[in-house]
Design a protein around this motif. Structure first.
Motif, PDB file in Angstrom:
ATOM      1  N   LYS A  65       9.180 -19.022  43.344  1.00  0.00           N
ATOM      2  CA  LYS A  65      10.549 -18.492  43.331  1.00  0.00           C
ATOM      3  C   LYS A  65      11.490 -19.349  44.180  1.00  0.00           C
ATOM      4  CE  LYS A  65       9.278 -13.689  42.466  1.00  0.00           C
ATOM      5  NZ  LYS A  65       9.155 -12.321  43.036  1.00  0.00           N
ATOM      6  N   GLY A  66      12.632 -19.671  43.602  1.00  0.00           N
ATOM      7  CA  GLY A  66      13.638 -20.447  44.306  1.00  0.00           C
ATOM      8  C   GLY A  66      13.446 -21.946  44.244  1.00  0.00           C
ATOM      9  N   ARG A  67      12.264 -22.398  43.805  1.00  0.00           N
ATOM     10  CA  ARG A  67      11.998 -23.838  43.717  1.00  0.00           C
ATOM     11  C   ARG A  67      11.689 -24.296  42.296  1.00  0.00           C
ATOM     12  NH1 ARG A  67       7.597 -25.965  46.245  1.00  0.00           N
ATOM     13  NH2 ARG A  67       6.376 -24.061  45.936  1.00  0.00           N
ATOM     14  N   PHE A  68      11.036 -23.438  41.526  1.00  0.00           N
ATOM     15  CA  PHE A  68      10.634 -23.792  40.163  1.00  0.00           C
ATOM     16  C   PHE A  68      11.494 -23.030  39.171  1.00  0.00           C
ATOM     17  CE2 PHE A  68       5.882 -24.725  41.265  1.00  0.00           C
ATOM     18  CZ  PHE A  68       6.296 -25.642  42.213  1.00  0.00           C
ATOM     19  N   SER A  69      11.701 -23.622  38.010  1.00  0.00           N
ATOM     20  CA  SER A  69      12.458 -22.974  36.951  1.00  0.00           C
ATOM     21  C   SER A  69      11.782 -23.225  35.611  1.00  0.00           C
ATOM     22  CB  SER A  69      13.890 -23.510  36.921  1.00  0.00           C
ATOM     23  OG  SER A  69      14.625 -22.923  35.867  1.00  0.00           O
ATOM     24  N   ILE A  70      11.489 -22.155  34.893  1.00  0.00           N
ATOM     25  CA  ILE A  70      10.860 -22.277  33.578  1.00  0.00           C
ATOM     26  C   ILE A  70      11.910 -22.063  32.507  1.00  0.00           C
ATOM     27  CG2 ILE A  70      10.182 -19.828  33.482  1.00  0.00           C
ATOM     28  CD1 ILE A  70       7.590 -20.774  32.060  1.00  0.00           C
ATOM     29  N   SER A  71      11.817 -22.846  31.455  1.00  0.00           N
ATOM     30  CA  SER A  71      12.730 -22.713  30.327  1.00  0.00           C
ATOM     31  C   SER A  71      11.991 -23.064  29.048  1.00  0.00           C
ATOM     32  CB  SER A  71      13.952 -23.619  30.504  1.00  0.00           C
ATOM     33  OG  SER A  71      13.558 -24.981  30.585  1.00  0.00           O
ATOM     34  N   ARG A  72      12.622 -22.779  27.902  1.00  0.00           N
ATOM     35  CA  ARG A  72      11.972 -23.132  26.656  1.00  0.00           C
ATOM     36  C   ARG A  72      12.993 -23.555  25.609  1.00  0.00           C
ATOM     37  NH1 ARG A  72      15.024 -19.262  25.343  1.00  0.00           N
ATOM     38  NH2 ARG A  72      14.435 -17.439  24.074  1.00  0.00           N
ATOM     39  N   SER A  73      12.527 -24.361  24.681  1.00  0.00           N
ATOM     40  CA  SER A  73      13.308 -24.745  23.524  1.00  0.00           C
ATOM     41  C   SER A  73      12.567 -24.242  22.293  1.00  0.00           C
ATOM     42  CB  SER A  73      13.471 -26.256  23.444  1.00  0.00           C
ATOM     43  OG  SER A  73      14.001 -26.623  22.179  1.00  0.00           O
ATOM     44  N   ILE A  74      13.131 -23.230  21.648  1.00  0.00           N
ATOM     45  CA  ILE A  74      12.497 -22.689  20.460  1.00  0.00           C
ATOM     46  C   ILE A  74      12.488 -23.725  19.346  1.00  0.00           C
ATOM     47  CG2 ILE A  74      12.669 -20.933  18.666  1.00  0.00           C
ATOM     48  CD1 ILE A  74      13.709 -19.010  20.779  1.00  0.00           C
ATOM     49  N   ALA A  75      13.556 -24.480  19.237  1.00  0.00           N
ATOM     50  CA  ALA A  75      13.645 -25.496  18.181  1.00  0.00           C
ATOM     51  C   ALA A  75      12.562 -26.551  18.338  1.00  0.00           C
ATOM     52  CB  ALA A  75      15.023 -26.145  18.188  1.00  0.00           C
TER      53      ALA A  75
END
Length: 115
Positions: A65-75
């Protein structure tokens, strides 16, 4: 079936950043969520972050928390893990997973943070 291919690991100095990527192929239209675990030498595999595939809701381990960031690209059928302010204790093999009714795992990518 889902196949996962991770990339982006490496060696970085403490305080630095890395971005991991995990590309999924196969039954991606049925995904519930994707995310990352890690396993350090001599330790059990631990959860790092998760993102739901449709809604994009995220959850993190306290250590992330506060250091890592998760994201996604559905395409692109890809999930990312942006890791900032890395610490030596973040050194581990990072495994991507994708969950349908069961979890599918990638082969892992090594992240090494030097002090």
């Amino acid at each position: 079936q889902v196949r996962l291919v991770e990339s982006g690991g490496g060696l970085v100095q403490a305080g630095g950043s890395l971005r991991l990527a995990c590309a999924a192929s196969g039954r991606t239209f049925s995904l519930d969520d994707m995310g990352w675990y890690r396993q350090a030498p001599g330790k059990e595999r631990e959860h790092v972050a998760t993102i739901t595939w449709i809604g994009g809701r995220t959850s993190y381990a306290d250590s992330a928390k506060g250091r890592f960031s998760i994201s996604r690209s559905i395409a692109a059928n890809t999930v990312y893990l942006q890791m900032n302010s890395l610490k030596p204790e973040d050194t581990a093999i990072y495994y991507c997973y994708a969950r349908l009714t069961v979890k599918y795992w990638g082969q892992g990518t090594q992240v090494t943070v030097s002090s």
